[in-house]
Design an enzyme around this catalytic site. Structure first.
Site, short mmCIF file in Angstrom:
data_model
loop_
_atom_site.label_atom_id
_atom_site.label_comp_id
_atom_site.label_asym_id
_atom_site.label_seq_id
_atom_site.Cartn_x
_atom_site.Cartn_y
_atom_site.Cartn_z
N LEU A 166 0.85 -1.19 0.00
CA LEU A 166 0.00 0.00 0.00
C LEU A 166 0.88 1.23 0.00
O LEU A 166 1.99 1.22 0.55
CB LEU A 166 -0.92 0.03 1.24
N ASP A 167 0.39 2.33 -0.60
CA ASP A 167 1.13 3.58 -0.51
C ASP A 167 1.31 3.98 0.94
O ASP A 167 0.50 3.63 1.81
CB ASP A 167 0.37 4.69 -1.23
N ARG A 168 2.35 4.73 1.21
CA ARG A 168 2.66 5.12 2.59
C ARG A 168 1.48 5.84 3.25
O ARG A 168 1.16 5.59 4.42
CB ARG A 168 3.90 6.02 2.60
#
Length: 505
Positions: A264-266
Site C-alpha cells: 500500500l502507498d505510505r
C-alpha cells in the site's frame, strides 16, 4: 581546550556533545550496514533460502559482481544477511569459504541474534502523537552503477541524493565517510566501473509517523493480517526504516521474516496481509497474479460522485522515469477500476473502489481523471496538474513542464514532509525540544533522551529545525477495506472519515 570566556550554558552543551560522541563511538560497531539505495525505488521482491550469498563479497573479483546491489539490499531487509557478512562487505574484507559456509549453517541458530543486531541500531519514542526514531550511525553500500562510470564521486552523490547539499557531500568525502573498496578517496575521484564497492557512513534521520497502533486483524500459522496506519510505509525505503511496518512488526510485536504479498502507498491505511511460509505465500500470490482476488477500497472524494457504478479503463504511464508519479496516457499500462458511490454530504462523497488491476496509484489517478480526486490527496489533487487538476487527462502544459513542476512539488511538499521552522513548536537535534505527551519505548530518563538527540557536527539535518508534520501530511482518505480469495477473506473496520455523518473539521 575550552576557553575561560565560555558561559555555563556553553560548557553544559559541550559536555553533552562530548558524552554523545563517546556514546556513538562505543556503539558504532553495533550499527548496521546496508545499501546505498536509490531513494526513489521500492523493491518488495521476496527471497527464498536459496538466495543466500554463495561467495565471499570481494569488490575486486568477478564473483562479487554476480551478487547484485539490489539482491544485497533485499537480503538485508529480510535479515538474511549475517552481520559478519555485512561488516566484511563494508570493509572490503574477504571471508574464507569455510567461514561463509559456517555462517550459513549458523543462519537459523543466529536469526534472533541478527534481528537483535538490526534492532539495536537505535530506539523510538512518542512525542505529540508522533512515533519518532533517534538519529543513528548507518552505512549505505552499493556497487558502482553503470551510469556512474567515468563520473566523479562528488558528481554522483550530488546528482543522486539531492536532499543533501554539495557542501555536505564534499565534507563527507573529505572526512572519510565515503569510501571506495574500503579506502578513503578525494572528491574528484573518478569511478571506474561495477567492481567498485562504495560505502557511505551517515548520521541517519528518519521521518516521524503517526503513533496510531497497528491493529492485528488475524494471526494464523500461515498468515498475518494487520490494519496499517496511514503515514507508515510497508517496508524500509527512502527516509524510513525503523519507522516501517515490517520493522515495527518485527521489533515491537515479534513477527519476523514476514513475506510481503502486496504493498500500500505510505499515506494509504488499511489491510495488509503477510505470508508466514513459502507455501501459504504462493497460494495468495498466485491468486493475485491470476486476478482471482476481490479487492475493496474506500475513499472520500471531492464533489458529488455519480450514483451507480462507474468504470474507468484509462491506461496509466509514468510522467517521467525519474519520478514515481503517474498519469493517464495512451499506450500506458492497462488499468481498470470500478467505482460505486456509498454516500454524499453535498461537498464530498464516499466511494467504494474495486480495482481490477493493481497499478501504482491506480485508484488515485483514475479518480483524478474522472474529476473527483481524493479530498486530501497531496499529490493528485493539486494545481500542479493544471487548471482542471488533470480531469479528463488535460493538464494544460507539456510533459516536460509537468515533469519539472512535479519535481519541485516532489522536493518541497510531498516526499520530504519537512517544513522549515517558522517559530512555532518544533523538534531538532540542535535545541532542546518542548515535550508534550513524551513516551519512551525503553527505560531511560530525560537526560538520556536529550543525549541521544545531541547533534552530529558533520550532519546537515542536525543543524536544521523542522516543524512536526501536521495531520494532513500523515493521512489520505483512501483505505484498503477487504481482500477476498479462494478459501480466505480478511477485512478491517471502516475509518471514521467514511461515516455518513462525518464532516471536515
Amino acid at each position: 581546550m575550552m576557553s575561560n570566556s565560555k558561559d555555563a550554558a556553553a560548557v553544559e552543551t559541550e559536555s553533552i556533545q562530548d558524552k554523545a560522541m563517546s556514546h556513538r563511538s562505543e556503539n558504532e560497531t553495533s550499527c548496521s550496514v546496508n545499501q546505498l539505495i536509490d531513494m526513489k525505488k521500492e523493491d518488495t521482491t521476496d527471497l527464498t533460502d536459496s538466495d543466500m550469498i554463495k561467495t565471499p563479497i570481494m569488490p575486486d573479483t568477478p564473483e562479487a559482481v554476480s551478487t547484485s546491489s539490489k539482491r544485497l539490499n533485499r537480503m538485508r531487509r529480510r535479515g538474511r544477511l549475517h552481520k559478519r557478512q555485512i561488516e566484511s562487505a563494508a570493509e572490503g574484507v574477504d571471508l574464507k569459504d569455510g567461514e561463509v559456509n559456517n555462517l550459513k549453517r549458523q543462519k537459523v541458530d543466529n536469526e534472533e541474534d541478527n534481528l537483535q543486531y538490526h534492532h539495536a541500531e537505535t530506539d523510538w519514542y512518542i512525542e505529540n502523537g508522533l512515533r519518532k526514531v533517534y538519529p543513528y550511525q548507518y552505512t549505505y553500500l552499493c556497487y558502482c552503477k553503470g551510469r556512474w562510470k567515468g563520473k566523479t564521486i562528488l558528481d554522483v552523490l550530488n546528482s543522486e541524493f539531492m536532499s543533501s547539499s554539495l557542501e555536505f557531500h564534499t565534507r563527507q568525502i573529505e572526512n572519510g565517510g565515503v569510501k571506495v573498496n574500503g579506502k578513503s578517496i578525494r572528491p574528484d575521484y573518478t569511478l571506474k566501473g561495477k567492481n567498485e564497492l562504495i560505502s557511505n557512513l551517515v548520521h541517519r534521520h528518519e521521518l516521524p509517523v503517526t503513533s496510531q497502533p497497528i491493529q492485528i486483524i488475524a494471526n494464523t500459522d500461515d498468515y498475518l493480517a494487520v490494519n496499517k496506519p496511514s503515514s507508515v510505509p510497508v517496508h524500509p525505503c527512502g527516509r524510513y526504516r525503523h519507522n516501517s511496518l515490517t520493522f515495527m512488526l518485527s521489533r515491537d510485536h515479534g513477527f519476523h521474516n514476514l513475506r510481503t504479498l502486496y504493498r500500500l502507498d505510505r499515506l494509504t491505511s488499511g489491510l495488509i496481509i503477510f505470508g508466514k511460509n513459502s507455501t501459504s505465500t504462493n497460494v495468495i500470490m498466485d491468486q493475485i497474479k491470476s486476478r482471482q482476488v476481490s479487492k475493496t477500497y474506500l475513499c472520500r472524494v471531492e464533489g458529488s460522485f455519480p450514483e451507480g457504478k462507474v468504470e474507468c479503463k484509462e491506461p496509466l504511464d509514468k510522467v517521467h522515469p525519474k519520478i514515481g508519479t503517474w498519469r493517464v496516457r495512451d499506450g500506458g499500462k492497462q488499468s481498470h477500476t470500478i467505482f460505486e458511490r456509498v454516500n454524499c454530504n453535498g461537498t464530498s462523497s464516499v466511494v467504494r473502489c474495486y480495482p481490477q488491476t493493481g497499478r501504482t496509484h491506480q485508484i488515485r489517478v483514475h479518480l483524478q481523471f474522472l474529476g473527483h480526486p481524493i479530498l486530501n490527496d497531496p499529490l493528485y489533487n493539486d494545481d500542479v496538474w493544471g487548471p482542471s487538476k488533470g480531469k479528463g487527462g488535460h493538464y494544460g502544459k507539456t510533459d516536460e513542464e509537468l515533469y519539472h513542476d512535479l519535481l519541485e512539488l516532489h522536493s518541497t511538499k510531498i516526499f520530504e514532509d519537512l517544513v522549515p521552522d517558522t517559530g512555532s513548536e518544533s523538534s531538532s537535534c540542535v535545541t532542546k525540544p518542548k515535550h508534550h505527551d513524551l513516551i519512551f519505548n525503553s527505560k531511560q530518563d530525560s537526560e538520556t533522551h536529550l543525549l541521544r538527540l545531541t547533534p552530529d557536527p558533520n550532519c546537515d539535518f542536525c543543524l536544521k529545525k523542522y516543524q512536526d508534520p501536521t495531520p494532513d501530511k500523515l493521512t489520505i482518505y483512501l483505505h484498503a477495506l477487504s481482500y477476498k480469495g479462494d478459501g480466505w477473506e480478511f477485512s478491517t473496520e471502516e475509518p471514521d472519515w467514511a461515516k455518513e455523518n462525518w464532516s471536515l473539521q
